[in-house]
Design a protein around this motif. Sequence first.
Motif, mmCIF file in Angstrom:
data_model
loop_
_atom_site.group_PDB
_atom_site.id
_atom_site.type_symbol
_atom_site.label_atom_id
_atom_site.label_comp_id
_atom_site.label_asym_id
_atom_site.label_seq_id
_atom_site.Cartn_x
_atom_site.Cartn_y
_atom_site.Cartn_z
ATOM 1 N N LEU A 55 0.825 -1.202 0.000
ATOM 2 C CA LEU A 55 0.000 0.000 0.000
ATOM 3 C C LEU A 55 0.862 1.256 0.000
ATOM 4 O O LEU A 55 0.574 2.232 -0.709
ATOM 5 C CB LEU A 55 -0.928 0.004 1.215
ATOM 6 N N ALA A 56 1.917 1.249 0.812
ATOM 7 C CA ALA A 56 2.794 2.412 0.887
ATOM 8 C C ALA A 56 3.558 2.620 -0.414
ATOM 9 O O ALA A 56 3.754 3.755 -0.861
ATOM 10 C CB ALA A 56 3.770 2.253 2.057
ATOM 11 N N ALA A 57 3.987 1.529 -1.038
ATOM 12 C CA ALA A 57 4.762 1.641 -2.273
ATOM 13 C C ALA A 57 3.937 2.226 -3.411
ATOM 14 O O ALA A 57 4.436 3.032 -4.203
ATOM 15 C CB ALA A 57 5.316 0.273 -2.674
ATOM 16 N N GLN A 60 -1.121 4.640 6.566
ATOM 17 C CA GLN A 60 -0.963 6.059 6.872
ATOM 18 C C GLN A 60 -0.220 6.255 8.185
ATOM 19 O O GLN A 60 0.689 7.092 8.287
ATOM 20 C CB GLN A 60 -2.331 6.741 6.928
ATOM 21 N N VAL A 61 -0.598 5.487 9.186
ATOM 22 C CA VAL A 61 0.072 5.593 10.483
ATOM 23 C C VAL A 61 1.549 5.217 10.338
ATOM 24 O O VAL A 61 2.436 5.926 10.838
ATOM 25 C CB VAL A 61 -0.616 4.691 11.530
ATOM 26 N N GLY A 100 1.331 -1.155 -8.686
ATOM 27 C CA GLY A 100 0.895 -1.209 -7.297
ATOM 28 C C GLY A 100 -0.174 -2.254 -7.068
ATOM 29 O O GLY A 100 -0.195 -2.936 -6.036
ATOM 30 N N GLY A 101 -1.077 -2.406 -8.040
ATOM 31 C CA GLY A 101 -2.092 -3.444 -7.931
ATOM 32 C C GLY A 101 -1.499 -4.833 -7.913
ATOM 33 O O GLY A 101 -1.939 -5.710 -7.156
ATOM 34 N N PHE A 102 -0.468 -5.041 -8.726
ATOM 35 C CA PHE A 102 0.213 -6.331 -8.722
ATOM 36 C C PHE A 102 0.925 -6.576 -7.388
ATOM 37 O O PHE A 102 0.977 -7.714 -6.896
ATOM 38 C CB PHE A 102 1.224 -6.397 -9.868
ATOM 39 N N GLY A 122 5.188 -2.592 8.014
ATOM 40 C CA GLY A 122 5.556 -2.665 6.602
ATOM 41 C C GLY A 122 5.586 -1.312 5.936
ATOM 42 O O GLY A 122 6.509 -0.996 5.175
ATOM 43 N N ALA A 123 4.580 -0.486 6.217
ATOM 44 C CA ALA A 123 4.547 0.866 5.646
ATOM 45 C C ALA A 123 5.685 1.723 6.189
ATOM 46 O O ALA A 123 6.271 2.535 5.466
ATOM 47 C CB ALA A 123 3.206 1.522 5.949
#
Length: 330
Positions: free
Chosen positions: A15-17, A104-105, A197-199, A254-255
């Motif tokens: 998600l972050a990438a 986001q956090v 990003g979807g992949f 992870g983010a």
Amino acid sequence: MFRSFVSGAAFGAALAATGIHQPDTIVAQMHFQNWHMVTTFLTASGTSTLLVSILQRLGYLHLNPRNFSTLGLLGPLDGNIIGGWLLGAGLTVSGSCPGTVFAQVGGGIRSGLYTLAGAIFGGVIWSGLLRPALQGRTKSTKETADAKSHRLTVDEWIGARRITVLLAVEALFASIVAAIVYLAAPESDGIVGPVTGGFLIAAAQIVSIVSRRSLLGTSSSFEEVGDYFWWTIGRGVRPKSYSAIALTAGMVAGALVVSLALPPAPVVPDIVIEPTRAALGGTLLAIGSRMAGGCTSGHGISGISLLSVSSFITVAAMFAGGASVAAIMG
């Protein structure tokens, strides 16, 4: 629980990438100004659907489709419709969703903290007040009593072969993504493009499948926190699981790793999400997603991967709710 944490870390990093967790991206989508969110969402959902279908066919996975969420008010899918609409409203108000709030956090987006606080509050309200009230109502409804007779998948619903429906969904999603890329050229706020990003999100789904034989979903973490709250104050039984909490904790980690290890994303103007607005949106996210029985990941990626009727209905209601609130807010 370590496996849940690892699955969450992969999901949060993805998600972050892709930058889909940025409030600007989510709100702009609901105003139909930037199609990054839908492009990434459909790519992830379509890829996940293909992978899950193959693994189910090979016998590696044995997962049931998502049940209908019934409130006993309007029909067997009323929980999916009403809950999905509230979820979409929460997306527009907070600039977040039950999954991206954890990215986001982890990524240091300040409004995400207030959104998460509101979502935790919503989880407490759901677990201690709304869920018991709705359960008491639905126990006596015909829709709930006949739940086992519902046709839960799209192929069962329309009476078509599963492979035909699968190919139709894949073709539809691929066509929409191709059209958006060609006509709208959606911009990415992350370090990879919307399709890539979807992949990546679909790859996180694979991590979840391999590590714990389960699909991604985040909104149950709010319910788990609510259950623990009511148990702590002596008004509930001890919860049996905290796997969703572990998964979402992994998402934050992870983010955070992505935000620290990789070059910063392109600078984009921040929309103003005031603390009160973020907290209100978070509350709507939690209540709406639990009422619908899932969120943007649980229904939108995982539920659609199982061709669940309730997931398609919830996602449609979610976008309707988000777009209508965006139109009202201007």
